[in-house]
Design an enzyme around this catalytic site. Structure first.
Site, PDB file in Angstrom:
ATOM      1  N   ASN A  24      -3.804   0.313   0.160  1.00 37.81           N
ATOM      2  CA  ASN A  24      -5.047  -0.242  -0.377  1.00 37.81           C
ATOM      3  C   ASN A  24      -5.730   0.795  -1.264  1.00 37.81           C
ATOM      4  O   ASN A  24      -5.253   1.921  -1.370  1.00 37.81           O
ATOM      5  CB  ASN A  24      -5.996  -0.605   0.777  1.00 37.81           C
ATOM      6  CG  ASN A  24      -5.629  -1.915   1.450  1.00 37.81           C
ATOM      7  OD1 ASN A  24      -5.149  -2.843   0.815  1.00 37.81           O
ATOM      8  ND2 ASN A  24      -5.870  -1.989   2.744  1.00 37.81           N
ATOM      9  N   TYR A  50       4.769  -8.254   7.907  1.00 40.86           N
ATOM     10  CA  TYR A  50       4.996  -8.458   6.480  1.00 40.86           C
ATOM     11  C   TYR A  50       6.339  -9.125   6.209  1.00 40.86           C
ATOM     12  O   TYR A  50       6.420 -10.104   5.467  1.00 40.86           O
ATOM     13  CB  TYR A  50       4.856  -7.127   5.725  1.00 40.86           C
ATOM     14  CG  TYR A  50       3.412  -6.864   5.377  1.00 40.86           C
ATOM     15  CD1 TYR A  50       2.470  -6.719   6.398  1.00 40.86           C
ATOM     16  CD2 TYR A  50       2.967  -6.822   4.076  1.00 40.86           C
ATOM     17  CE1 TYR A  50       1.132  -6.525   6.110  1.00 40.86           C
ATOM     18  CE2 TYR A  50       1.629  -6.623   3.772  1.00 40.86           C
ATOM     19  CZ  TYR A  50       0.718  -6.471   4.782  1.00 40.86           C
ATOM     20  OH  TYR A  50      -0.602  -6.294   4.500  1.00 40.86           O
ATOM     21  N   HIS A  80      -4.469 -10.971   0.507  1.00 41.70           N
ATOM     22  CA  HIS A  80      -3.918 -10.412  -0.747  1.00 41.70           C
ATOM     23  C   HIS A  80      -3.295 -11.497  -1.624  1.00 41.70           C
ATOM     24  O   HIS A  80      -2.278 -11.268  -2.292  1.00 41.70           O
ATOM     25  CB  HIS A  80      -2.885  -9.312  -0.450  1.00 41.70           C
ATOM     26  CG  HIS A  80      -3.465  -8.136   0.285  1.00 41.70           C
ATOM     27  ND1 HIS A  80      -4.125  -7.109  -0.353  1.00 41.70           N
ATOM     28  CD2 HIS A  80      -3.520  -7.845   1.601  1.00 41.70           C
ATOM     29  CE1 HIS A  80      -4.545  -6.225   0.536  1.00 41.70           C
ATOM     30  NE2 HIS A  80      -4.196  -6.653   1.728  1.00 41.70           N
TER      31      HIS A  80
END
Ligand code: NDP
Length: 484
Positions: A128, A335, A55
Site C-alpha cells: 500500500n 489473495y 482494491h
C-alpha cells in the site's frame, strides 16, 4: 494497398450483416436463425468478471526495476544479484474501499501492488502507500472492510460506521492517523510512496534468514490535496495523469529501499516486528537503497492487463519469503483464493500473470486451461506425464537446494487465539502526530472531526480517549474541532 479486415464470429467465420437482426417479416418477431446476434448478446452479458471486493478501482503500468546494490549476501534470488541488473515489473495502484466506478480523489489508502517478472518466477509485493495497516489479525479484515463499505440498507457511504469499528479497535489508531493526515489524498499516483508494509524475509545460500521491510520512495516528491482541492478534481484524474505522463515519456520512478533485521535482533526487539500496525523506526533500522523502479509503458488493454492482474503475496521465488506476520499469513491464502474465484484456477496462465520462465508441474486441466502457458510448457503441458513420482527421465523434479531454511517456533508456543488488546496501540500514532507541522495537525483534526461528527456520542467519547492516549494535544484538537 491496405488489406481488408472482415468482421467475424468468435469461431472465425465472416459475418455478412451486423446491423439488422433476422425477423419473420419486416415488422415481425426475431427467429432462432439469429445465432450470431445471440453470440453478441451472450458475450456482452458476460463482459464483467467479479469485481475485487477491495482494491477494485485500479491503474496499471509496466516498467523496470534496476538493482543498484548487490544483495547476494542476503538472498538467493537471482533478481537481487549483481548491479545494474534489470527486471521487468508490473505495478497496479488502486483505491481500497470504492467500487470500480468510484472516484479517484477520495480519502483512502492506495494499493501499491508490484510484480517482479524474475528469471525464477514471479515475485509479488502486494503493498500500500502506507507502511502500516488498520488491523493486525486477518480475522478482523472482513468486519473492517464492511465498516468502510456502503450502508447495507441505504447503499450510501457512512463514515459513522468507520468510527464505530475503530472505537472498538484501537489497533487502527496508527493507520487512522496516516489516512486522516494530509497524505490521505495524494495529488497523483506518482506523488506518493509505496510500502511492502508487511515484514517479509530474504534468505541466502548459507540458509541464513533476515527480516525485511520494503519502501518505495517517490522521486516525484510527496504532493497531496486537501478535501476542498480534491472535491474539484475530475473523477478519473489520477488515471489520466498516469497514462499521460507515461505516454509523453515523463516516466514516474521510485527509489527502492529496504530495512533489514536479523532473526536474533527480532527476538530481542522491544516492538513485535511482525505487527502490521507498527513500523520499524528508521533510527533503529536505517533504510538501505537497493535500486530504482520506473514505469515506462502503458497497458495496451485495460481489462486484459490491469483488471486481470492477479497479484498474490504467495507468489514468491527462492531467496525471498514470508514471515509470521498474521495479516500476511491470512493474505497468503486469501489473495490466491480471490483470483481463483474471479478468474479461475488457471489465472496464472493469462499473459499478464504468466512468469517469464518455464512452468513445469503436474497440475492439469481446469477451466480455461490455455495453450502455451509459458514459451516452453506448451498446451496444457502437452502430452507430458501428469503424475509424480514417476519413472521417466527428463520430467520435472524438485530442486532441494532452493528449500527455505526452517523457521523455529518460539519456546512454549501454545496454539490458541492470542488476544492483542493490550498491545501498545498508541505510541507510534503519537510519534507521527508529533512529527507533523501545526498546519498538518490542524488538517488531521479537521479531517477526523468531519466523519466522527456523524457517529454516536459513545463512539465520539471513546475515539477522543484513543486520540488522547496517542497524544493529549491530538485528543484536544479533535475535541475542539468536534465542538467547533
Ligand atoms: P523518521 O523521522 O525517521 O521518519 C518519519 C517518516 O514519516 C518518514 O518516512 C516520512 O516520510 C513519514 N511521514 C511524514 N509525514 C507522514 C504522514 N503524514 N503520513 C505518513 N508518513 C509520514 O521517524 P521514525 O522512523 O522514527 O517513525 C516515526 C513515525 O513516522 C512512525 O511512527 C510512523 O508513523 C511514521 N513513518 C515511519 C516509517 C518507518 O518505516 N519508520 C515510514 C513512514 C512513516 P517521507 O520521508 O517520505 O516524507
Amino acid at each position: 494497398m491496405t488489406k481488408t479486415t472482415y468482421l467475424t464470429t468468435a469461431n472465425g467465420a465472416p459475418i455478412a450483416e451486423d446491423n439488422n437482426s433476422i425477423s419473420a417479416g419486416e415488422h415481425g418477431p426475431l427467429t432462432f436463425d439469429n445465432y450470431r446476434l445471440f453470440e453478441k448478446l451472450a458475450h456482452f452479458n458476460r463482459e464483467r468478471i467479479p469485481e475485487r471486493i477491495v482494491h477494485a478501482r485500479g491503474y496499471g503500468a509496466h516498467g523496470t526495476f534496476t538493482l543498484t546494490k548487490d544483495l547476494s549476501d542476503l538472498s538467493l534470488a537471482k533478481f537481487l544479484h549483481g548491479t545494474n541488473k534489470k527486471t521487468d515489473i508490473f505495478l497496479r495502484f488502486s483505491t481500497v474501499a470504492g467500487g470500480q466506478d468510484s472516484g479517484d480523489f477520495v480519502r483512502d489508502v492506495r494499493g501499491f501492488a508490484l510484480r517482479f517478472y524474475t528469471e525464477e518466477g514471479n515475485y509479488d509485493i502486494v503493498g500500500n502507500n502506507t507502511p502500516v495497516f488498520f488491523v493486525r489479525d486477518p480475522a478482523k479484515f472482513p468486519d473492517f472492510i464492511h465498516s468502510q463499505k456502503k450502508d447495507p440498507k441505504t447503499n450510501l457511504p457512512e463514515p459513522a460506521h468507520h468510527y464505530e469499528f475503530w472505537a472498538s479497535n484501537p489497533q487502527s489508531m496508527h493507520q487512522i492517523t496516516i489516512l486522516m493526515s494530509d497524505r490521505g489524498i495524494p495529488k497523483s499516483l506518482r506523488h506518493m510512496n509505496g510500502y511492502g508494509s508487511h515484514t517479509l524475509s530474504m534468505w541466502n545460500d548459507k540458509g541464513e534468514r533476515v527480516w525485511v521491510k520494503w519502501h518505495f520512495k517517490t522521486n516525484q516528491g510527496i504532493e497531496t490535496l486537501t478535501n476542498e482541492e480534491a472535491a474539484k478534481m475530475p473523477a478519473d484524474g489520477m488515471q489520466a495523469d498516469l497514462v499521460h505522463s507515461i505516454d509523453k515519456g515523463d516516466f514516474p520512478s521510485w527509489s527502492v529501499k529496504i530495512q533489514v533485521m536479523t532473526e536474533d535482533q527480532a527476538k530481542r526487539y522491544a516492538i513485535n516486528p511482525f505487527d502490521l500496525t507498527k513500523v520499524w523506526p528508521h533510527s533503529d533500522f536505517p533504510l538501505m537503497e537497493i535500486g530504482q523502479l520506473e514505469l515506462n509503458r502503458n497497458v495496451e488493454n485495460y481489462f486484459a492487463e490491469t483488471e486481470q492482474a492477479a497479484f498474490a503475496p504467495s507468489n514468491m521465488v527462492p531467496g525471498v519469503g514470508a514471515s509470521p506476520d498474521k495479516m500476511l499469513q491470512g493474505r497468503l491464502f486469501a489473495y490466491a483464493d480471490a483470483h481463483r474465484y474471479r478468474l479461475g484456477v488457471n489465472n496464472q496462465q493469462l499473459p499478464v500473470n504468466r512468469p517469464q520462465c518455464p512452468v513445469h508441474n503436474y497440475q492439469r486441466d481446469g477451466l480455461m486451461a490455455q495453450g502455451a502457458q509459458c514459451p516452453f510448457s506448451g498446451h496444457n503441458q502437452n502430452s507430458s506425464v501428469n503424475f509424480y513420482p514417476n519413472d521417466r527421465e527428463d520430467t520435472p523434479k524438485p530442486k532441494p537446494e532452493v528449500a527455505e531454511p526452517p523457521m523455529p517456533l518460539a519456546e512454549n508456543a501454545w496454539i490458541k487465539a492470542y488476544d492483542t488488546r493490550d498491545e501498545d496501540n498508541y505510541s507510534q500514532a503519537g510519534e507521527l502526530f508529533r512529527l507533523m507541522s501545526e498546519d498538518q495537525k490542524q488538517q488531521l483534526a479537521r479531517n477526523i472531526a468531519g466523519g466522527l461528527g456523524r457517529a454516536t456520542e459513545s463512539v465520539q467519547k471513546r475515539m477522543i480517549q484513543h486520540f488522547t492516549l496517542c497524544d493529549p494535544d491530538y485528543g484536544m484538537r479533535v475535541q475542539a474541532e468536534l465542538e467547533g
